[in-house]
Design an enzyme around this catalytic site. Structure first.
Site, PDB file in Angstrom:
ATOM      1  N   LYS A  28       0.840  -1.204   0.000  1.00 29.55           N
ATOM      2  CA  LYS A  28       0.000   0.000   0.000  1.00 29.55           C
ATOM      3  C   LYS A  28       0.878   1.259   0.000  1.00 29.55           C
ATOM      4  CE  LYS A  28      -0.365  -0.281   5.036  1.00 29.55           C
ATOM      5  NZ  LYS A  28      -1.148  -0.831   6.138  1.00 29.55           N
ATOM      6  N   TYR A  35      17.035  30.612   5.658  1.00 27.27           N
ATOM      7  CA  TYR A  35      15.946  31.414   6.204  1.00 27.27           C
ATOM      8  C   TYR A  35      16.055  31.554   7.714  1.00 27.27           C
ATOM      9  CZ  TYR A  35      13.587  30.783   1.710  1.00 27.27           C
ATOM     10  OH  TYR A  35      13.279  30.797   0.398  1.00 27.27           O
TER      11      TYR A  35
HETATM   12  C1  LIG Z   1      -0.379  -1.792   6.790  1.00 26.81           C
HETATM   13  C2  LIG Z   1      -0.958  -3.046   7.280  1.00 26.81           C
HETATM   14  C3  LIG Z   1      -0.138  -4.163   7.503  1.00 26.81           C
HETATM   15  C4  LIG Z   1       1.368  -4.121   7.405  1.00 26.81           C
HETATM   16  O1  LIG Z   1       1.911  -3.510   8.555  1.00 26.81           O
HETATM   17  P1  LIG Z   1       3.488  -3.494   8.866  1.00 26.81           P
HETATM   18  O2  LIG Z   1       3.568  -3.082  10.276  1.00 26.81           O
HETATM   19  O3  LIG Z   1       4.089  -2.478   7.946  1.00 26.81           O
HETATM   20  O4  LIG Z   1       3.996  -4.862   8.608  1.00 26.81           O
HETATM   21  C5  LIG Z   1      -0.758  -5.347   7.866  1.00 26.81           C
HETATM   22  N1  LIG Z   1      -2.113  -5.422   8.010  1.00 26.81           N
HETATM   23  C6  LIG Z   1      -2.913  -4.362   7.828  1.00 26.81           C
HETATM   24  C7  LIG Z   1      -4.372  -4.508   8.011  1.00 26.81           C
HETATM   25  C8  LIG Z   1      -2.374  -3.136   7.470  1.00 26.81           C
HETATM   26  O5  LIG Z   1      -3.168  -2.082   7.312  1.00 26.81           O
END
Ligand SMILES: *Cc1c(COP(=O)(O)O)cnc(C)c1O
Length: 395
Positions: free
Chosen positions: A57, A287
């Site tokens: 994702k 800045y």
């Molecule tokens: C993002 C997510 C993961 C992965 O999490 P990590 O801590 O990066 O391994 C697993 N399950 C769900 C439902 C998520 O939203």
């Protein structure tokens, strides 16, 4: 030392070929060898009954979703996890056929049409969502049932139906046409904590809900619960699939989990020196003149700034690597540029590469180092790199 050949990037908005790469002011380097190594380490760590879902994702945590997904699948992952429908479509459009679970909630007509059309697998968060899905699939006369994943809330208080209502929820999904229950899953709130109390309570609730469903004679094809931290923390949480994001990218979700398996950071952040000059003692830099040269210094301007994802709050409080040595950043970080004290290098040239995150020789600066200074987590650092930075795959 491995010879590293630049490869054209496929994920970047700015298509970046080898020549373009050499002329870039700043870029994110993705080490596919390290990615493949991490996936293989994870697969080896799991029992053969547990499959690895690579969570890609948010453009694979800023690494470039398509390249990461392809490499992860080639290296032993068998599932992909995304947050949204467009993220899933992007992978399908790239020709990826692996099962793709959408971890986020979906329930609009457009989303459901796209899920059916692109063969994505949705998460059902409530009986209401299940009914909406079934009705819409009925209205478009979708022929084969679509695989759906039942989400239970066992203590995260995010998506899902309360675990105590799991049995009714599953019974409803079983009765509805067009839906085929593919898995039941839940998500852990505190898996990265050294104190496992809450995690074990969530595990207990999950097991209890599952036991109730099984007692009704319902067959559950697949169960999953673990993210990166839970995967490394306790093999009792592995079930049939583990959903791993951060560890795939070579970072540890917590210090106490660092010795479980060996992982290599996949992402490096690099930029070029665009100008070198000498400033006199007492001269203000950037800045607000938040840095005043205490003595004559050699100053380098680097072509990267907060609009690329280098947090402005690191101003005067970060180091970069040049020629294997740590170099202090000075003055306020600006939108497109930042300054360094390079007095240690009399002969530093414009065009020389600076490593902001990554390794040079024995020195390493990780997303964790930034996260600690900023009181945040490495996940947020990785997701912070903007599309102005081309992603360059190297292997
Ligand atoms: C993002 C997510 C993961 C992965 O999490 P990590 O801590 O990066 O391994 C697993 N399950 C769900 C439902 C998520 O939203």
């Amino acid at each position: 030392m491995l010879s590293r050949k630049p490869r054209p990037s496929v994920d970047s908005n700015q298509e970046c070929d080898t020549y373009a790469w050499f002329s870039q002011r700043a870029w994110v380097e993705i080490d596919l060898e390290a990615l493949s190594y991490n996936v293989k380490q994870l697969v080896q760590f799991l029992s053969p009954r547990t499959q690895l879902m690579a969570v890609v994702k948010a453009d694979a945590y800023g690494h470039g979703a398509v390249t990461v997904a392809q490499t992860a699948l080639e290296s032993g992952a068998s599932w992909l996890g995304v947050a949204t429908v467009p993220e899933g479509i992007q992978l399908r459009e790239a020709g990826i056929n692996a099962p793709i679970l959408i971890l986020g909630a979906t329930h609009t007509i457009e989303q459901i049409h796209a899920i059916a059309q692109w063969k994505l697998q949705p998460t059902l968060c409530s009986p209401k969502h299940a009914l909406i899905f079934s009705n819409i699939l009925e209205s478009i006369k979708h022929d084969s049932p679509i695989p759906v994943h039942i989400k239970l809330d066992t203590g995260m208080s995010r998506l899902g139906t309360n675990w105590q209502q799991a049995a009714e929820f599953v019974q409803l999904v079983q009765r509805l046409p067009h839906l085929e229950m593919k898995s039941i899953y839940s998500h852990l709130a505190t898996a990265d904590s050294p104190d496992a109390t809450v995690m074990q309570e969530q595990h207990r609730r999950f097991s209890e809900a599952i036991a109730q469903i099984k007692a009704m004679g319902i067959k559950i094809p697949c169960l999953h619960l673990a993210n990166s931290a839970a995967t490394l923390a306790d093999s009792a949480l592995h079930y049939d699939i583990v959903r791993v994001g951060l560890a795939v990218y070579g970072l540890y979700p917590a210090t106490h989990l660092q010795n479980v398996i060996d992982l290599k950071p996949v992402l490096q952040l690099k930029a070029r020196v665009t100008q070198v000059k000498t400033i006199a003692a007492g001269t203000g830099v950037s800045y607000g003149h938040q840095f005043i040269a205490p003595h004559e210094i050699r100053l380098a301007v680097v072509g990267i700034g907060y609009a690329d994802g280098v947090p402005r709050n690191l101003s005067n409080n970060m180091e970069v690597l040049i020629r294997g040595q740590r170099v202090q950043q000075i003055g306020t970080i600006t939108m497109d540029q930042l300054m360094l004290d390079v007095s240690a290098f009399g002969d530093l040239q414009e065009g020389e590469v600076v490593t902001l995150l990554g390794q040079q020789g024995n020195e390493q600066i990780s997303a964790n180092d930034w996260a600690e200074k900023l009181n945040t987590i490495s996940w947020e650092i990785l997701c912070g790199f903007k599309h102005r930075l081309p992603r360059v795959a190297v292997m």
